[in-house]
Each structure stands twice: as structure tokens, then as C-alpha cells.
Design a protein around this motif. Sequence first.
Motif, mmCIF file in Angstrom:
data_model
loop_
_atom_site.group_PDB
_atom_site.id
_atom_site.type_symbol
_atom_site.label_atom_id
_atom_site.label_comp_id
_atom_site.label_asym_id
_atom_site.label_seq_id
_atom_site.Cartn_x
_atom_site.Cartn_y
_atom_site.Cartn_z
ATOM 1 N N GLU A 109 -41.947 103.323 40.257
ATOM 2 C CA GLU A 109 -42.396 102.434 41.323
ATOM 3 C C GLU A 109 -41.237 101.789 42.071
ATOM 4 O O GLU A 109 -41.456 101.132 43.082
ATOM 5 C CB GLU A 109 -43.312 101.360 40.744
ATOM 6 C CG GLU A 109 -44.579 101.921 40.125
ATOM 7 C CD GLU A 109 -45.613 100.850 39.847
ATOM 8 O OE1 GLU A 109 -46.560 101.128 39.094
ATOM 9 O OE2 GLU A 109 -45.466 99.736 40.380
ATOM 10 N N TYR A 110 -40.039 101.973 41.595
ATOM 11 C CA TYR A 110 -38.891 101.344 42.242
ATOM 12 C C TYR A 110 -38.348 102.257 43.336
ATOM 13 O O TYR A 110 -38.160 103.456 43.119
ATOM 14 C CB TYR A 110 -37.813 101.015 41.204
ATOM 15 C CG TYR A 110 -38.178 99.825 40.353
ATOM 16 C CD1 TYR A 110 -39.116 99.930 39.326
ATOM 17 C CD2 TYR A 110 -37.609 98.578 40.587
ATOM 18 C CE1 TYR A 110 -39.473 98.827 38.567
ATOM 19 C CE2 TYR A 110 -37.945 97.471 39.832
ATOM 20 C CZ TYR A 110 -38.886 97.606 38.825
ATOM 21 O OH TYR A 110 -39.239 96.512 38.074
ATOM 22 N N ASP A 111 -38.050 101.655 44.471
ATOM 23 C CA ASP A 111 -37.613 102.433 45.624
ATOM 24 C C ASP A 111 -36.112 102.640 45.683
ATOM 25 O O ASP A 111 -35.643 103.650 46.222
ATOM 26 C CB ASP A 111 -38.052 101.728 46.919
ATOM 27 C CG ASP A 111 -39.549 101.785 47.130
ATOM 28 O OD1 ASP A 111 -40.044 101.053 48.004
ATOM 29 O OD2 ASP A 111 -40.227 102.547 46.428
ATOM 30 N N TYR A 112 -35.351 101.671 45.198
ATOM 31 C CA TYR A 112 -33.903 101.711 45.364
ATOM 32 C C TYR A 112 -33.220 101.529 44.019
ATOM 33 O O TYR A 112 -33.656 100.721 43.191
ATOM 34 C CB TYR A 112 -33.442 100.615 46.329
ATOM 35 C CG TYR A 112 -34.123 100.688 47.675
ATOM 36 C CD1 TYR A 112 -35.161 99.824 48.002
ATOM 37 C CD2 TYR A 112 -33.742 101.645 48.611
ATOM 38 C CE1 TYR A 112 -35.802 99.901 49.219
ATOM 39 C CE2 TYR A 112 -34.367 101.730 49.838
ATOM 40 C CZ TYR A 112 -35.399 100.864 50.135
ATOM 41 O OH TYR A 112 -36.026 100.952 51.341
ATOM 42 N N TRP A 113 -32.119 102.256 43.839
ATOM 43 C CA TRP A 113 -31.392 102.262 42.582
ATOM 44 C C TRP A 113 -29.892 102.142 42.826
ATOM 45 O O TRP A 113 -29.371 102.667 43.806
ATOM 46 C CB TRP A 113 -31.652 103.563 41.816
ATOM 47 C CG TRP A 113 -33.064 103.680 41.352
ATOM 48 C CD1 TRP A 113 -34.136 104.104 42.077
ATOM 49 C CD2 TRP A 113 -33.557 103.366 40.051
ATOM 50 N NE1 TRP A 113 -35.278 104.061 41.308
ATOM 51 C CE2 TRP A 113 -34.945 103.614 40.054
ATOM 52 C CE3 TRP A 113 -32.963 102.890 38.883
ATOM 53 C CZ2 TRP A 113 -35.744 103.403 38.938
ATOM 54 C CZ3 TRP A 113 -33.747 102.684 37.770
ATOM 55 C CH2 TRP A 113 -35.128 102.942 37.800
ATOM 56 N N GLY A 114 -29.229 101.462 41.902
ATOM 57 C CA GLY A 114 -27.777 101.425 41.926
ATOM 58 C C GLY A 114 -27.191 102.636 41.216
ATOM 59 O O GLY A 114 -27.927 103.487 40.714
ATOM 60 N N GLN A 115 -25.873 102.682 41.166
ATOM 61 C CA GLN A 115 -25.175 103.809 40.550
ATOM 62 C C GLN A 115 -25.020 103.655 39.046
ATOM 63 O O GLN A 115 -24.712 104.631 38.355
ATOM 64 C CB GLN A 115 -23.799 103.969 41.198
ATOM 65 C CG GLN A 115 -23.863 104.395 42.654
ATOM 66 C CD GLN A 115 -24.565 105.721 42.829
ATOM 67 O OE1 GLN A 115 -24.208 106.715 42.211
ATOM 68 N NE2 GLN A 115 -25.588 105.759 43.676
ATOM 69 N N GLY A 116 -25.208 102.465 38.546
ATOM 70 C CA GLY A 116 -25.144 102.248 37.103
ATOM 71 C C GLY A 116 -23.800 101.716 36.627
ATOM 72 O O GLY A 116 -22.768 101.906 37.270
ATOM 73 N N THR A 117 -23.862 101.051 35.489
ATOM 74 C CA THR A 117 -22.656 100.563 34.835
ATOM 75 C C THR A 117 -22.770 100.853 33.341
ATOM 76 O O THR A 117 -23.829 100.651 32.744
ATOM 77 C CB THR A 117 -22.446 99.058 35.113
ATOM 78 O OG1 THR A 117 -21.192 98.635 34.563
ATOM 79 C CG2 THR A 117 -23.559 98.193 34.551
ATOM 80 N N GLN A 118 -21.695 101.339 32.747
ATOM 81 C CA GLN A 118 -21.712 101.762 31.350
ATOM 82 C C GLN A 118 -21.551 100.566 30.413
ATOM 83 O O GLN A 118 -20.637 99.752 30.583
ATOM 84 C CB GLN A 118 -20.591 102.763 31.081
ATOM 85 C CG GLN A 118 -20.464 103.204 29.632
ATOM 86 C CD GLN A 118 -21.599 104.104 29.192
ATOM 87 O OE1 GLN A 118 -21.961 105.042 29.885
ATOM 88 N NE2 GLN A 118 -22.176 103.820 28.024
ATOM 89 N N VAL A 119 -22.423 100.505 29.432
ATOM 90 C CA VAL A 119 -22.306 99.524 28.346
ATOM 91 C C VAL A 119 -22.171 100.288 27.040
ATOM 92 O O VAL A 119 -23.010 101.137 26.725
ATOM 93 C CB VAL A 119 -23.540 98.596 28.295
ATOM 94 C CG1 VAL A 119 -23.498 97.732 27.040
ATOM 95 C CG2 VAL A 119 -23.606 97.737 29.549
ATOM 96 N N THR A 120 -21.113 100.002 26.310
ATOM 97 C CA THR A 120 -20.872 100.652 25.026
ATOM 98 C C THR A 120 -20.721 99.587 23.954
ATOM 99 O O THR A 120 -19.879 98.693 24.087
ATOM 100 C CB THR A 120 -19.622 101.536 25.067
ATOM 101 O OG1 THR A 120 -19.760 102.500 26.109
ATOM 102 C CG2 THR A 120 -19.435 102.248 23.737
ATOM 103 N N VAL A 121 -21.545 99.684 22.914
ATOM 104 C CA VAL A 121 -21.502 98.717 21.816
ATOM 105 C C VAL A 121 -21.029 99.439 20.569
ATOM 106 O O VAL A 121 -21.677 100.384 20.106
ATOM 107 C CB VAL A 121 -22.884 98.087 21.593
ATOM 108 C CG1 VAL A 121 -22.791 97.013 20.506
ATOM 109 C CG2 VAL A 121 -23.430 97.503 22.884
ATOM 110 N N SER A 122 -19.905 99.012 20.036
ATOM 111 C CA SER A 122 -19.348 99.645 18.846
ATOM 112 C C SER A 122 -19.839 98.936 17.591
ATOM 113 O O SER A 122 -20.064 97.734 17.585
ATOM 114 C CB SER A 122 -17.827 99.619 18.902
ATOM 115 O OG SER A 122 -17.360 98.292 18.899
#
Length: 123
Positions: A109-122
Motif C-alpha cells: 500500500e505504500y507508494d514511495y520508498w527510500g533506498q534503505g540503510t543497513q543495520v547489523t547487530v553482532s
Amino acid sequence: QVQLIESGGGLVQAGGSLRLSCVASGRTSSSYNMGWFRQAPGKEREFVAAIRWSGRSTIYSDSVKGRFTISRDNAVNTVYLQMNSLKPEDTAVYYCAADPRRLSAAGAEYDYWGQGTQVTVSS
């Protein structure tokens, strides 16, 4: 058109915190409901949290409820995702998205999206 740019991702140890930001630009971007989604390698995209354009209503997935908080500041056209008590299973690319119609957990249902950002949890 609405453009979305995420930031704030990174590498953090389990139990730590991160705050993601999503800056929106474009016509009437402050009137959009906003959501955060994430996608881990080899998995489907999943809903994380969403907030109504007014900021008065929020919804969360069960997996993040009580640990993550979504908020927004319409004065600077920014949506935030405060992530606390992070777990290795929170590792993913996080995307923000805009929906002009209603508060929803459905990515379709969402029309617009960003490129994303990586989250890494060690661990």
C-alpha cells in the motif's frame, strides 16, 4: 512525488541502540503516513512500524513492540525509528516508505520508498 532518504544505520552490539532517520522531500510530504520496513538476506520484506501523518497513531510489529519507537517531526519532514535492546535477528536493511491513504502494515500500500540503510547487530 516524494523522495525519501534514510540514514543512521550501522554496526552495533546486541543490547545496543540505534536511531534511524528518514527525511522526506516533495509536495505535501508531511501529510503522508510513514512506515519502516526491513529485509534480511534471504528473507521477505517485513513490516516494522508505522505512524500516521499527524503523529497521533502508531502501529508496531510484535517482534519490535516495546523495543522500537517510531516518531516524526513534520517541521523538518523527518521520521525516526529509535531502536533499543537490539538483537542479532534485527539485522537487515531498513527502509522507510510513505503512504498517502491510511496507516498500514502492508508494504504493497505504500507508494514511495527510500533506498534503505543497513543495520547489523553482532552477538
